[in-house]
Design a protein around this motif. Structure first.
Motif, PDB file in Angstrom:
ATOM      1  N   THR A 162       0.845  -1.183   0.000  1.00  0.00           N
ATOM      2  CA  THR A 162       0.000   0.000   0.000  1.00  0.00           C
ATOM      3  C   THR A 162       0.885   1.240   0.000  1.00  0.00           C
ATOM      4  N   LEU A 163       0.392   2.309  -0.627  1.00  0.00           N
ATOM      5  CA  LEU A 163       1.106   3.588  -0.639  1.00  0.00           C
ATOM      6  C   LEU A 163       0.553   4.552   0.405  1.00  0.00           C
ATOM      7  N   ILE A 181       0.239  -4.928   8.150  1.00  0.00           N
ATOM      8  CA  ILE A 181      -1.197  -5.207   8.107  1.00  0.00           C
ATOM      9  C   ILE A 181      -1.496  -6.577   8.692  1.00  0.00           C
ATOM     10  N   LEU A 182      -0.724  -7.605   8.297  1.00  0.00           N
ATOM     11  CA  LEU A 182      -1.017  -8.975   8.702  1.00  0.00           C
ATOM     12  C   LEU A 182      -0.352  -9.406  10.001  1.00  0.00           C
ATOM     13  N   GLY A 183       0.745  -8.759  10.389  1.00  0.00           N
ATOM     14  CA  GLY A 183       1.487  -9.195  11.566  1.00  0.00           C
ATOM     15  C   GLY A 183       0.659  -9.132  12.848  1.00  0.00           C
ATOM     16  N   ALA A 220      -4.295  -7.390   1.103  1.00  0.00           N
ATOM     17  CA  ALA A 220      -2.841  -7.229   1.210  1.00  0.00           C
ATOM     18  C   ALA A 220      -2.122  -8.551   0.951  1.00  0.00           C
ATOM     19  N   LEU A 221      -2.645  -9.637   1.515  1.00  0.00           N
ATOM     20  CA  LEU A 221      -2.025 -10.945   1.281  1.00  0.00           C
ATOM     21  C   LEU A 221      -2.152 -11.345  -0.186  1.00  0.00           C
ATOM     22  N   ALA A 222      -3.299 -11.044  -0.786  1.00  0.00           N
ATOM     23  CA  ALA A 222      -3.473 -11.333  -2.208  1.00  0.00           C
ATOM     24  C   ALA A 222      -2.493 -10.515  -3.050  1.00  0.00           C
ATOM     25  N   ALA A 223      -2.272  -9.259  -2.686  1.00  0.00           N
ATOM     26  CA  ALA A 223      -1.350  -8.405  -3.439  1.00  0.00           C
ATOM     27  C   ALA A 223       0.076  -8.942  -3.388  1.00  0.00           C
ATOM     28  N   ALA A 224       0.515  -9.361  -2.196  1.00  0.00           N
ATOM     29  CA  ALA A 224       1.862  -9.914  -2.076  1.00  0.00           C
ATOM     30  C   ALA A 224       1.988 -11.221  -2.848  1.00  0.00           C
ATOM     31  N   LEU A 252      -9.656 -14.590  -0.584  1.00  0.00           N
ATOM     32  CA  LEU A 252      -8.325 -14.455  -1.187  1.00  0.00           C
ATOM     33  C   LEU A 252      -8.383 -14.716  -2.681  1.00  0.00           C
ATOM     34  N   ASP A 253      -9.101 -15.751  -3.075  1.00  0.00           N
ATOM     35  CA  ASP A 253      -9.217 -16.086  -4.496  1.00  0.00           C
ATOM     36  C   ASP A 253      -9.824 -14.931  -5.288  1.00  0.00           C
ATOM     37  N   VAL A 254     -10.864 -14.314  -4.738  1.00  0.00           N
ATOM     38  CA  VAL A 254     -11.526 -13.197  -5.420  1.00  0.00           C
ATOM     39  C   VAL A 254     -10.547 -12.044  -5.632  1.00  0.00           C
ATOM     40  N   PHE A 255      -9.852 -11.664  -4.581  1.00  0.00           N
ATOM     41  CA  PHE A 255      -8.909 -10.547  -4.686  1.00  0.00           C
ATOM     42  C   PHE A 255      -7.758 -10.890  -5.631  1.00  0.00           C
ATOM     43  N   LEU A 256      -7.235 -12.122  -5.548  1.00  0.00           N
ATOM     44  CA  LEU A 256      -6.121 -12.511  -6.401  1.00  0.00           C
ATOM     45  C   LEU A 256      -6.528 -12.501  -7.872  1.00  0.00           C
ATOM     46  N   ASN A 257      -7.725 -12.954  -8.164  1.00  0.00           N
ATOM     47  CA  ASN A 257      -8.198 -12.962  -9.545  1.00  0.00           C
ATOM     48  C   ASN A 257      -8.318 -11.548 -10.109  1.00  0.00           C
ATOM     49  N   ASP A 258      -8.591 -10.576  -9.247  1.00  0.00           N
ATOM     50  CA  ASP A 258      -8.641  -9.178  -9.682  1.00  0.00           C
ATOM     51  C   ASP A 258      -7.251  -8.648 -10.035  1.00  0.00           C
ATOM     52  N   MET A 259      -6.214  -9.255  -9.467  1.00  0.00           N
ATOM     53  CA  MET A 259      -4.859  -8.732  -9.591  1.00  0.00           C
ATOM     54  C   MET A 259      -4.015  -9.450 -10.641  1.00  0.00           C
ATOM     55  N   VAL A 260      -4.368 -10.677 -10.966  1.00  0.00           N
ATOM     56  CA  VAL A 260      -3.595 -11.467 -11.932  1.00  0.00           C
ATOM     57  C   VAL A 260      -4.497 -11.748 -13.134  1.00  0.00           C
TER      58      VAL A 260
END
Length: 297
Positions: A162-163, A181-183, A220-224, A252-260
């Motif tokens: 994130t920026l 975010i995740l820690g 965030a996890l999907a982005a990484a 996670l699958d939904v977000f990852l599909n948006d990014m890849v």
């Protein structure tokens, strides 16, 4: 051939075992012991940390010859030195391999990131030593473990997702990091009034603030993960560690599909798995054995 010793030196304690045939044989030694009054790793000075590892390794070996020692430890590890360890800050600069080499001069010693040890343990126990394994380890901090192990820094937990300049909860002090975010520590700092398990339970029950954060957490996890896919290709990503219980794989699958979106890079999946201490111990020993074999070749 002598023993192969695997060590998990992350989280709250040290765990040491003998590894044969990709499994732990005999009892696992732990420090501090369950219910003991000894200091946790976070409270252990660097020199005492090295001494304790030596004591536990000697004890588990029972005086037998040791061929290889693999130690999974948190942080940036280069050439046997813990260069940085944001969640065990006292270990910064510790020349751990040299410290142990004086006690075990005939042994090949490998110090590696603890997440890489988990990845190798998954590969070994699932019969996938010929495959690429990637695993997210979610706990106090987090990491992306890879097998086969590659030389380099590979601190994926500190990749920027994130920026937003307000996202500064990472233990290393960096802005916009995944760990911020995740820690576990980061979540407690963000929600001073709630524990992480309460955050995610409230999200399930419909609390707007917690639901928004749970979505951010998964995004965030999907982005990484998407960054890893764009660098190394698609595949299965295992997720483990104490905070893997919060993962909603469908989200996670939904977000990852948006990014890849490029078709050759699609088709990745997630699997949440338990990883008891023996997985890390096995992975550390397997990596050490492979390094020792390569050096003798």
């Amino acid at each position: 051939m002598g023993l192969a010793i695997g060590v998990r030196a992350a989280g709250e304690r040290i765990a040491v075992g003998i590894v044969e045939g990709n499994q732990v044989v005999g009892p696992i030694r732990r420090y501090p012991e369950e219910g003991g009054e000894s200091d946790s790793l976070a409270e252990t000075p660097a020199e005492a940390f090295g001494d304790r590892l030596r004591i536990e390794i000697q004890a588990v070996s029972g005086g037998a010859a040791i061929d290889v020692i693999g130690i999974g430890a948190p942080g940036i590890i280069l050439d046997g030195v813990i260069e940085e360890s944001p969640n065990l800050k006292q270990l910064k600069g510790l020349k751990l391999r040299d410290l142990l080499a004086s006690a075990f001069p005939s042994s090949s010693i490998l110090i590696l990131n603890d997440a890489d040890a988990v990845a190798a343990g998954i590969a070994a126990t699932r019969g996938k030593l010929d495959k690429m394994i990637r695993v997210w380890t979610l706990g106090t901090g987090l990491g992306l473990g890879c097998y086969p192990r590659m030389e380099g820094v590979w601190e994926a937990g500190h990749c920027v997702v994130t920026l937003d300049p307000k996202e500064k909860f990472c233990g290393c002090g960096g802005v916009g990091h995944l760990e911020g975010i995740l820690g576990h520590r980061a979540m407690r700092l963000r929600f001073m009034d709630l524990e992480p398990e309460e955050i995610f339970q409230n999200a399930i029950e419909g609390d707007e603030r917690c639901r928004n954060f749970a979505n951010l957490w998964h995004r965030a996890l999907a982005a990484a993960t998407a960054s890893s896919i764009h660098l190394s290709g698609p595949g299965k990503f295992y997720i483990t560690g104490p905070n893997a219980r919060f993962v909603e794989t469908g989200l996670l699958d939904v977000f990852l599909n948006d990014m890849v979106k490029m078709s050759p890079l699609q088709g990745s999946s997630f699997e949440v798995i338990p990883t008891p201490e023996d997985i890390s111990i096995i992975g550390a020993a397997v990596n050490a054995r492979q390094k020792g074999t390569a050096m003798r070749a």
